[in-house]
Design a protein around this motif. Structure first.
Motif, short mmCIF file in Angstrom:
data_model
loop_
_atom_site.label_atom_id
_atom_site.label_comp_id
_atom_site.label_asym_id
_atom_site.label_seq_id
_atom_site.Cartn_x
_atom_site.Cartn_y
_atom_site.Cartn_z
N THR A 79 0.82 -1.10 -0.13
CA THR A 79 -0.08 -0.14 -0.02
C THR A 79 0.74 1.09 0.17
O THR A 79 0.31 2.19 -0.61
N GLU A 80 1.92 1.36 0.73
CA GLU A 80 3.01 2.45 0.71
C GLU A 80 3.62 2.64 -0.55
O GLU A 80 3.45 3.75 -1.10
N GLU A 81 3.71 1.58 -1.66
CA GLU A 81 4.29 1.82 -2.87
C GLU A 81 3.02 2.14 -3.98
O GLU A 81 3.30 3.29 -4.75
N VAL B 289 -4.24 -4.58 -7.36
CA VAL B 289 -2.81 -4.43 -7.39
C VAL B 289 -2.45 -5.60 -6.79
O VAL B 289 -2.80 -6.03 -5.57
N GLU B 290 -1.47 -6.51 -7.42
CA GLU B 290 -0.96 -7.75 -6.67
C GLU B 290 -1.97 -8.41 -6.25
O GLU B 290 -1.68 -9.61 -5.23
N ASP B 291 -3.36 -8.85 -7.02
CA ASP B 291 -4.19 -9.57 -6.26
C ASP B 291 -4.75 -9.50 -4.73
O ASP B 291 -5.05 -10.40 -4.25
N ARG B 292 -4.22 -8.33 -4.18
CA ARG B 292 -4.30 -8.23 -2.80
C ARG B 292 -4.94 -6.77 -2.44
O ARG B 292 -5.76 -6.71 -1.46
N GLY C 93 -6.29 13.29 0.63
CA GLY C 93 -7.40 12.48 -0.25
C GLY C 93 -7.35 11.01 0.02
O GLY C 93 -7.75 10.36 -0.75
N ILE C 94 -6.52 10.50 0.97
CA ILE C 94 -6.24 9.05 1.02
C ILE C 94 -7.22 8.49 2.42
O ILE C 94 -6.65 8.90 3.18
N ARG C 95 -7.75 7.35 1.96
CA ARG C 95 -8.29 6.54 3.05
C ARG C 95 -7.91 5.05 2.77
O ARG C 95 -7.94 4.34 1.72
N ARG C 96 -7.21 4.28 3.83
CA ARG C 96 -6.80 3.06 3.75
C ARG C 96 -7.93 2.47 4.87
O ARG C 96 -8.08 2.61 5.89
#
Length: 158
Positions: free
Chosen positions: A42-44, A105-108, A152-155
């Motif tokens: 997620t950082e990438e 991304v990366e199936d995850r 504008g980022i929500r994890r």
């Protein structure tokens, strides 16, 4: 004029530690605690989105950001699928409701892109629904229509 005696905070009256603890003595999460739980994928992805936002800035359509983010993810050698079809399994039958995930991304990690004035609870509910229907655990909600992408980022985790 009489002064009223100040009451102790509710946590002191109940003999609870004053900050960061709930009633059952479990530690509540704050921003610094969640930083240690973030994974490198997620950082990438967030780093790639920030690079796209630095170049393009706010004010474009969601599709433009999506295409540029796909290029950036490809430059970083990350596997992804764009506009992945998401069928609904209803009572043992696959129902085509027309749902499409912006990026996986990366199936995850499901990445949902927005270019709106501000993120609403509806957008977060949409991402959580996609996570549940697709059986994914991690999702990113990215709103590119902000001056600084960090805002504008929500994890999210399901």
């Amino acid at each position: 004029m009489k002064r009223r005696a100040r009451r102790a905070p509710s946590c002191a009256r109940r003999n609870w530690p004053s900050r960061g603890w709930t009633r059952r003595w479990t530690r509540t999460m704050n921003h610094r605690d969640t930083e240690t739980q973030r994974d490198s994928l997620t950082e990438e992805i967030i780093g790639a989105a920030i690079d796209v936002h630095r170049v393009l800035g706010p004010g474009l359509l969601e599709s433009a950001y999506q295409e540029c983010l796909c290029v950036e993810l490809g430059l970083r050698d990350l596997r992804f699928v764009s506009q992945l079809h998401l069928p609904i399994d209803y009572k043992g039958r696959h129902v085509d409701a027309g749902y499409r995930l912006d990026l996986v991304v990366e199936d995850r990690v499901v990445v949902e892109l927005k270019a709106v004035e501000r993120l609403l609870p509806l957008h977060e509910a949409q991402l959580l629904t996609y996570l549940r229907l697709g059986r994914y655990t991690t999702g990113l909600l990215l709103n590119f229509n902000v001056p600084v992408l960090k805002d504008g980022i929500r994890r999210m985790r399901s």
